[in-house]
Design an enzyme around this catalytic site. Structure first.
Site, PDB file in Angstrom:
ATOM      1  N   LYS A  13       0.830  -1.206   0.000  1.00 36.00           N
ATOM      2  CA  LYS A  13       0.000   0.000   0.000  1.00 36.00           C
ATOM      3  C   LYS A  13       0.871   1.266   0.000  1.00 36.00           C
ATOM      4  O   LYS A  13       2.076   1.203   0.289  1.00 36.00           O
ATOM      5  CB  LYS A  13      -0.916  -0.027   1.227  1.00 36.00           C
ATOM      6  CG  LYS A  13      -1.831  -1.269   1.300  1.00 36.00           C
ATOM      7  CD  LYS A  13      -2.814  -1.133   2.467  1.00 36.00           C
ATOM      8  CE  LYS A  13      -3.396  -2.467   2.887  1.00 36.00           C
ATOM      9  NZ  LYS A  13      -4.345  -2.331   4.011  1.00 36.00           N
ATOM     10  N   TYR A  53     -12.076  -4.418  -2.826  1.00 38.79           N
ATOM     11  CA  TYR A  53     -12.473  -4.897  -1.493  1.00 38.79           C
ATOM     12  C   TYR A  53     -13.931  -5.366  -1.536  1.00 38.79           C
ATOM     13  O   TYR A  53     -14.758  -4.770  -2.216  1.00 38.79           O
ATOM     14  CB  TYR A  53     -12.289  -3.789  -0.452  1.00 38.79           C
ATOM     15  CG  TYR A  53     -10.844  -3.598  -0.048  1.00 38.79           C
ATOM     16  CD1 TYR A  53     -10.194  -4.532   0.758  1.00 38.79           C
ATOM     17  CD2 TYR A  53     -10.116  -2.499  -0.491  1.00 38.79           C
ATOM     18  CE1 TYR A  53      -8.854  -4.370   1.121  1.00 38.79           C
ATOM     19  CE2 TYR A  53      -8.772  -2.332  -0.133  1.00 38.79           C
ATOM     20  CZ  TYR A  53      -8.160  -3.273   0.674  1.00 38.79           C
ATOM     21  OH  TYR A  53      -6.835  -3.122   1.025  1.00 38.79           O
ATOM     22  N   ARG A 122       0.408 -14.559   4.668  1.00 36.76           N
ATOM     23  CA  ARG A 122      -0.397 -13.920   5.733  1.00 36.76           C
ATOM     24  C   ARG A 122       0.390 -13.893   7.055  1.00 36.76           C
ATOM     25  O   ARG A 122       0.297 -12.958   7.824  1.00 36.76           O
ATOM     26  CB  ARG A 122      -1.717 -14.680   5.948  1.00 36.76           C
ATOM     27  CG  ARG A 122      -2.715 -14.545   4.811  1.00 36.76           C
ATOM     28  CD  ARG A 122      -3.483 -13.255   4.834  1.00 36.76           C
ATOM     29  NE  ARG A 122      -4.435 -13.132   5.916  1.00 36.76           N
ATOM     30  CZ  ARG A 122      -5.288 -12.118   6.037  1.00 36.76           C
ATOM     31  NH1 ARG A 122      -5.309 -11.155   5.127  1.00 36.76           N
ATOM     32  NH2 ARG A 122      -6.112 -12.044   7.046  1.00 36.76           N
ATOM     33  N   THR A 128      -3.999  -7.682  11.345  1.00 34.49           N
ATOM     34  CA  THR A 128      -4.517  -6.449  10.723  1.00 34.49           C
ATOM     35  C   THR A 128      -4.153  -5.209  11.527  1.00 34.49           C
ATOM     36  O   THR A 128      -3.746  -4.195  10.967  1.00 34.49           O
ATOM     37  CB  THR A 128      -6.061  -6.526  10.634  1.00 34.49           C
ATOM     38  OG1 THR A 128      -6.426  -7.714   9.959  1.00 34.49           O
ATOM     39  CG2 THR A 128      -6.638  -5.323   9.894  1.00 34.49           C
ATOM     40  N   ARG A 139       3.849  -5.986   9.542  1.00 30.82           N
ATOM     41  CA  ARG A 139       3.039  -4.988  10.252  1.00 30.82           C
ATOM     42  C   ARG A 139       3.582  -4.722  11.663  1.00 30.82           C
ATOM     43  O   ARG A 139       3.565  -3.599  12.140  1.00 30.82           O
ATOM     44  CB  ARG A 139       1.578  -5.442  10.284  1.00 30.82           C
ATOM     45  CG  ARG A 139       0.906  -5.347   8.910  1.00 30.82           C
ATOM     46  CD  ARG A 139      -0.426  -6.078   8.870  1.00 30.82           C
ATOM     47  NE  ARG A 139      -1.178  -5.822   7.655  1.00 30.82           N
ATOM     48  CZ  ARG A 139      -2.309  -6.448   7.333  1.00 30.82           C
ATOM     49  NH1 ARG A 139      -2.804  -7.385   8.142  1.00 30.82           N
ATOM     50  NH2 ARG A 139      -2.950  -6.153   6.225  1.00 30.82           N
ATOM     51  N   ASN A 159      -1.394  -0.237   7.553  1.00 35.54           N
ATOM     52  CA  ASN A 159      -0.730  -1.504   7.890  1.00 35.54           C
ATOM     53  C   ASN A 159       0.073  -2.074   6.728  1.00 35.54           C
ATOM     54  O   ASN A 159       0.337  -3.261   6.666  1.00 35.54           O
ATOM     55  CB  ASN A 159      -1.735  -2.505   8.461  1.00 35.54           C
ATOM     56  CG  ASN A 159      -2.868  -2.789   7.510  1.00 35.54           C
ATOM     57  OD1 ASN A 159      -2.812  -2.398   6.352  1.00 35.54           O
ATOM     58  ND2 ASN A 159      -3.897  -3.485   7.975  1.00 35.54           N
ATOM     59  N   HIS A 162      -1.573  -5.553   1.829  1.00 36.59           N
ATOM     60  CA  HIS A 162      -2.744  -6.429   1.760  1.00 36.59           C
ATOM     61  C   HIS A 162      -2.258  -7.797   1.295  1.00 36.59           C
ATOM     62  O   HIS A 162      -1.379  -7.877   0.434  1.00 36.59           O
ATOM     63  CB  HIS A 162      -3.754  -5.887   0.741  1.00 36.59           C
ATOM     64  CG  HIS A 162      -4.746  -6.937   0.320  1.00 36.59           C
ATOM     65  ND1 HIS A 162      -5.920  -7.164   1.008  1.00 36.59           N
ATOM     66  CD2 HIS A 162      -4.707  -7.861  -0.675  1.00 36.59           C
ATOM     67  CE1 HIS A 162      -6.561  -8.175   0.433  1.00 36.59           C
ATOM     68  NE2 HIS A 162      -5.861  -8.607  -0.585  1.00 36.59           N
ATOM     69  N   GLU A 173      -8.457 -12.096  -6.756  1.00 33.74           N
ATOM     70  CA  GLU A 173      -7.637 -10.879  -6.662  1.00 33.74           C
ATOM     71  C   GLU A 173      -6.540 -10.871  -7.729  1.00 33.74           C
ATOM     72  O   GLU A 173      -6.248  -9.826  -8.315  1.00 33.74           O
ATOM     73  CB  GLU A 173      -7.059 -10.761  -5.244  1.00 33.74           C
ATOM     74  CG  GLU A 173      -8.172 -10.506  -4.228  1.00 33.74           C
ATOM     75  CD  GLU A 173      -7.719 -10.521  -2.766  1.00 33.74           C
ATOM     76  OE1 GLU A 173      -6.520 -10.735  -2.493  1.00 33.74           O
ATOM     77  OE2 GLU A 173      -8.581 -10.315  -1.890  1.00 33.74           O
TER      78      GLU A 173
HETATM   79  P1  ADP Z   1      -6.540  -7.685   6.404  1.00 33.49           P
HETATM   80  O1  ADP Z   1      -5.916  -6.634   5.498  1.00 33.49           O
HETATM   81  O2  ADP Z   1      -5.648  -7.993   7.581  1.00 33.49           O
HETATM   82  O3  ADP Z   1      -6.984  -8.918   5.660  1.00 33.49           O
HETATM   83  P2  ADP Z   1      -9.336  -6.796   6.511  1.00 33.49           P
HETATM   84  O4  ADP Z   1      -9.572  -7.512   5.221  1.00 33.49           O
HETATM   85  O5  ADP Z   1     -10.251  -7.087   7.653  1.00 33.49           O
HETATM   86  O6  ADP Z   1      -7.837  -7.013   7.047  1.00 33.49           O
HETATM   87  O7  ADP Z   1      -9.393  -5.225   6.258  1.00 33.49           O
HETATM   88  C1  ADP Z   1      -8.891  -4.645   5.078  1.00 33.49           C
HETATM   89  C2  ADP Z   1      -8.101  -3.400   5.404  1.00 33.49           C
HETATM   90  O8  ADP Z   1      -8.981  -2.412   5.925  1.00 33.49           O
HETATM   91  C3  ADP Z   1      -7.047  -3.562   6.496  1.00 33.49           C
HETATM   92  O9  ADP Z   1      -5.826  -4.038   5.988  1.00 33.49           O
HETATM   93  C4  ADP Z   1      -6.922  -2.171   7.052  1.00 33.49           C
HETATM   94  O10 ADP Z   1      -6.062  -1.352   6.280  1.00 33.49           O
HETATM   95  C5  ADP Z   1      -8.339  -1.642   6.903  1.00 33.49           C
HETATM   96  N1  ADP Z   1      -9.119  -1.803   8.160  1.00 33.49           N
HETATM   97  C6  ADP Z   1      -9.692  -2.938   8.615  1.00 33.49           C
HETATM   98  N2  ADP Z   1     -10.367  -2.726   9.752  1.00 33.49           N
HETATM   99  C7  ADP Z   1     -10.206  -1.411  10.012  1.00 33.49           C
HETATM  100  C8  ADP Z   1     -10.677  -0.559  11.047  1.00 33.49           C
HETATM  101  N3  ADP Z   1     -11.447  -1.032  12.007  1.00 33.49           N
HETATM  102  N4  ADP Z   1     -10.346   0.742  11.021  1.00 33.49           N
HETATM  103  C9  ADP Z   1      -9.585   1.231  10.035  1.00 33.49           C
HETATM  104  N5  ADP Z   1      -9.115   0.492   9.016  1.00 33.49           N
HETATM  105  C10 ADP Z   1      -9.411  -0.815   9.001  1.00 33.49           C
END
Ligand code: ADP
Length: 197
Positions: A13, A53, A122, A128, A139, A159, A162, A173
């Protein structure tokens, strides 16, 4: 002998690219023996990021709960930052921030191939919410971000990366970001040793 193994998708990102962490991140994947088979730098449009997403209720609620559980723990009121307590609405707000963030700068889209690549990537990426991601993960090593800080600033968690979370999503994806002919098949010099072929 040439083996096509499991493939996964990674998006570095804009926070990571702008901090000069691209090389460090890619090298962590490469060092495990996983192989980079496609890679490009791009600035996604907001529409592309919105499509990328998921929009199903389950995903929106999961994302919202990553804030709501922390708000509860800290005794904070989610209404202050989101104007609502409804997890689906909160999920939509976060998704909007996320799409804007991806569209705000350079990203690197990558296809990574190798044994158990989805699970291994992962693990290398980490949890996350960076403040709770283990040291040694991308992260955990490069961020301390948390939902209450991100949300008060009306932005997604920064973070860095992805990574696909399942075989089904990895396939979707990869197709979303790459044409078939952009994925390159080749053999790494250490493959025989890594896999004992
Ligand atoms: P991951 O990237 O770990 O698979 P998710 O698919 O749940 O996590 O979420 C997608 C992305 O959305 C995360 O990587 C993060 O950047 C953002 N995100 C998720 N939950 C939150 C939150 N509660 N507040 C702000 N950003 C969030």
């Amino acid at each position: 002998m040439y083996l096509i193994m499991e493939r996964t998708f990674v998006l570095i990102k804009p926070d990571a690219v702008k901090r000069g962490l691209m090389g460090e991140i890619i090298s962590r994947f490469e060092k495990t023996g996983l192989k980079i088979v496609a890679l490009k730098m791009l600035v996604p449009t907001k529409e592309q990021a919105m499509q990328f997403y998921p929009s199903d209720t389950d995903w929106l609620v999961t994302v919202a709960n990553k804030s709501l559980s922390v708000y509860k723990q800290l005794g904070l009121d989610p209404k202050k930052d989101f104007g609502t307590e409804d997890p689906v609405e909160i999920g939509k707000i976060i998704k909007g921030w996320l799409a804007e963030f991806l569209a705000s700068g350079p990203c690197v889209a990558i296809v990574i191939e190798g044994n158990r690549s989805i699970e291994v990537v992962r693990k290398i990426v980490g949890a996350t919410r960076p403040y709770e991601a283990s040291p040694g993960t991308i992260r955990g090593d490069f961020s301390t971000d948390s939902p209450e800080l991100a949300n008060i600033l009306k932005r997604p968690l920064r973070n860095l990366v992805h990574a696909s979370d399942s075989k089904e999503n990895a396939e979707k994806e990869i197709k979303f970001w790459f044409k078939d002919n952009e994925i390159i098949e080749y053999k790494r010099s250490d493959e025989n040793i890594i896999y004992g072929l």
